[in-house]
Design an enzyme around this catalytic site. Structure first.
Site, PDB file in Angstrom:
ATOM      1  N   LEU A 101       0.889  -1.164   0.000  1.00 15.37           N
ATOM      2  CA  LEU A 101       0.000   0.000   0.000  1.00 15.37           C
ATOM      3  C   LEU A 101       0.921   1.206   0.000  1.00 15.37           C
ATOM      4  O   LEU A 101       1.995   1.173   0.624  1.00 15.37           O
ATOM      5  CB  LEU A 101      -0.883   0.017   1.251  1.00 15.37           C
ATOM      6  CG  LEU A 101      -1.950  -1.078   1.351  1.00 15.37           C
ATOM      7  CD1 LEU A 101      -2.695  -0.983   2.673  1.00 15.37           C
ATOM      8  CD2 LEU A 101      -2.932  -0.976   0.189  1.00 15.37           C
ATOM      9  N   ASP A 102       0.520   2.283  -0.693  1.00 11.70           N
ATOM     10  CA  ASP A 102       1.344   3.491  -0.708  1.00 11.70           C
ATOM     11  C   ASP A 102       1.531   3.995   0.727  1.00 11.70           C
ATOM     12  O   ASP A 102       0.731   3.693   1.612  1.00 11.70           O
ATOM     13  CB  ASP A 102       0.670   4.598  -1.523  1.00 11.70           C
ATOM     14  CG  ASP A 102       0.532   4.197  -2.986  1.00 11.70           C
ATOM     15  OD1 ASP A 102       1.297   3.322  -3.440  1.00 11.70           O
ATOM     16  OD2 ASP A 102      -0.344   4.770  -3.653  1.00 11.70           O
ATOM     17  N   ARG A 103       2.541   4.807   0.901  1.00  9.33           N
ATOM     18  CA  ARG A 103       2.842   5.332   2.237  1.00  9.33           C
ATOM     19  C   ARG A 103       1.627   6.048   2.845  1.00  9.33           C
ATOM     20  O   ARG A 103       1.340   5.928   4.029  1.00  9.33           O
ATOM     21  CB  ARG A 103       4.022   6.300   2.123  1.00  9.33           C
ATOM     22  CG  ARG A 103       4.607   6.661   3.446  1.00  9.33           C
ATOM     23  CD  ARG A 103       5.923   7.347   3.241  1.00  9.33           C
ATOM     24  NE  ARG A 103       6.308   7.979   4.486  1.00  9.33           N
ATOM     25  CZ  ARG A 103       7.342   8.758   4.602  1.00  9.33           C
ATOM     26  NH1 ARG A 103       8.118   9.011   3.573  1.00  9.33           N
ATOM     27  NH2 ARG A 103       7.639   9.297   5.762  1.00  9.33           N
TER      28      ARG A 103
END
Ligand code: URA
Length: 235
Positions: A101-103
Site C-alpha cells: 500500500l502506498d505510504r
C-alpha cells in the site's frame, strides 16, 4: 497438541480437504505408524510425521491482519522510515507484507511468513479482489463511471480490468479491483481528472478489515480466515 490434518495443512501440504485425502490414502505416518484418522491429536513438536516417507517439520505460519496507518511504508526494513513490520511487537521470522500500500494509504494489509500464499494472493492469474474506500477531490461524471466499470485505460496506455464502483456521495466511493497495478486507484482516478484525497483498503480476497482494529493495530487471522487463505493458496 494439534490435529494431524490441521498440522499438515499449516505446513503447506494442501487444504484441509486435500490433506484428509492424503491421510485416507494411507500416505501419512506418525512415529512410523500408518494413520487413517485425520482427527488424531499429535504433539507437533515431538511426534515424527511423514508423508510418503518424507518427514514434515512443523512450522506454523503466521497470518496477521494489520490496519496500516498513513505514513508507514509497506516494506520489511528501511533505515529511515517506520515499516509495517516495525508495528508488530514480536519477532516473527520471515514476516513480510503481501503486496504494497502506498505510504499515505491506510487499511488492510496481510502480513505473513507463508511465501506461497503471498504469491497466490498477488498472482495476476487469480484476480483476487480488493476493495478501497476512496475520497475524491472532484466528483466523477457518468462517463468516468462507465469507463471504470468497463475497464479504464491509464495515461501510459495500460488497460485495467473492469472494476466495481459504489457511489456513497459525490466525493465518497468504493472501488473494487481485481489486479494490482502500481498506484492503480490513484492512476484510475487521475484519468478521470479527479484526485484521490484519502485511500483506505477495506478488503483483500477473503479478508475484511474490521472496525475494531485501529490504525497501527493488528490481529491474528481467525481459523475461518486461515482456511479461506489456504483454499486460495492451494488451488
Ligand atoms: N492503489 C493506489 O493508488 N495506492 C495504493 O496504495 C493501493 C492501490
Amino acid at each position: 497438541m494439534i490435529r494431524l490434518d490441521k498440522m499438515l495443512a499449516e505446513c503447506g501440504l494442501g487444504s484441509r480437504r486435500e490433506v484428509k485425502q492424503l491421510i485416507r490414502k494411507k500416505r501419512v505416518t506418525v512415529n512410523g505408524m500408518q494413520i487413517t484418522r485425520d482427527d488424531l491429536k499429535i504433539d507437533e513438536h515431538q511426534d515424527h510425521v511423514a508423508v510418503d516417507d518424507q518427514p514434515v517439520f512443523y512450522h506454523a505460519f503466521r497470518y496477521l491482519i494489520l490496519n496500516k496507518p498513513s505514513g508507514v511504508i509497506s516494506a520489511t526494513e528501511d533505515p529511515r522510515h517506520t515499516t509495517v513490520i516495525d508495528l508488530v511487537h514480536e519477532p516473527i521470522r520471515g514476516l513480510y507484507p503481501v503486496g504494497r500500500l502506498d505510504r499515505d494509504t491506510e487499511g488492510l494489509l496481510l502480513l505473513t511468513n507463508d511465501g506461497p500464499l503471498g504469491h497466490a494472493l498477488l498472482s495476476p492469474k487469480k484476480h483476487v479482489s480488493k476493495t478501497y474506500a476512496v475520497t475524491l477531490s472532484r466528483p466523477l461524471t457518468k462517463e468516468d463511471q462507465r469507463k471504470i466499470e468497463t475497464g479504464i485505460r491509464l495515461e501510459n496506455g495500460e488497460q485495467c480490468r473492469p472494476a466495481v464502483i459504489q457511489i456513497f456521495d459525490e466525493l465518497h466511493i468504493q472501488l473494487t479491483i481485481t489486479e494490482g497495478k502500481y498506484h492503480q486507484i490513484k492512476r484510475m482516478i487521475a484519468v478521470c481528472g479527479s484526485e484521490v484525497m484519502h485511500l483506505k483498503r477495506l478488503t483483500m480476497g477473503p479478508l475484511t478489515l474490521d472496525s475494531a482494529l485501529l490504525p497501527g493495530e493488528y490481529r491474528e487471522c481467525t481459523e475461518k480466515e486461515k482456511e479461506a487463505l489456504m483454499a486460495l493458496r492451494d488451488h
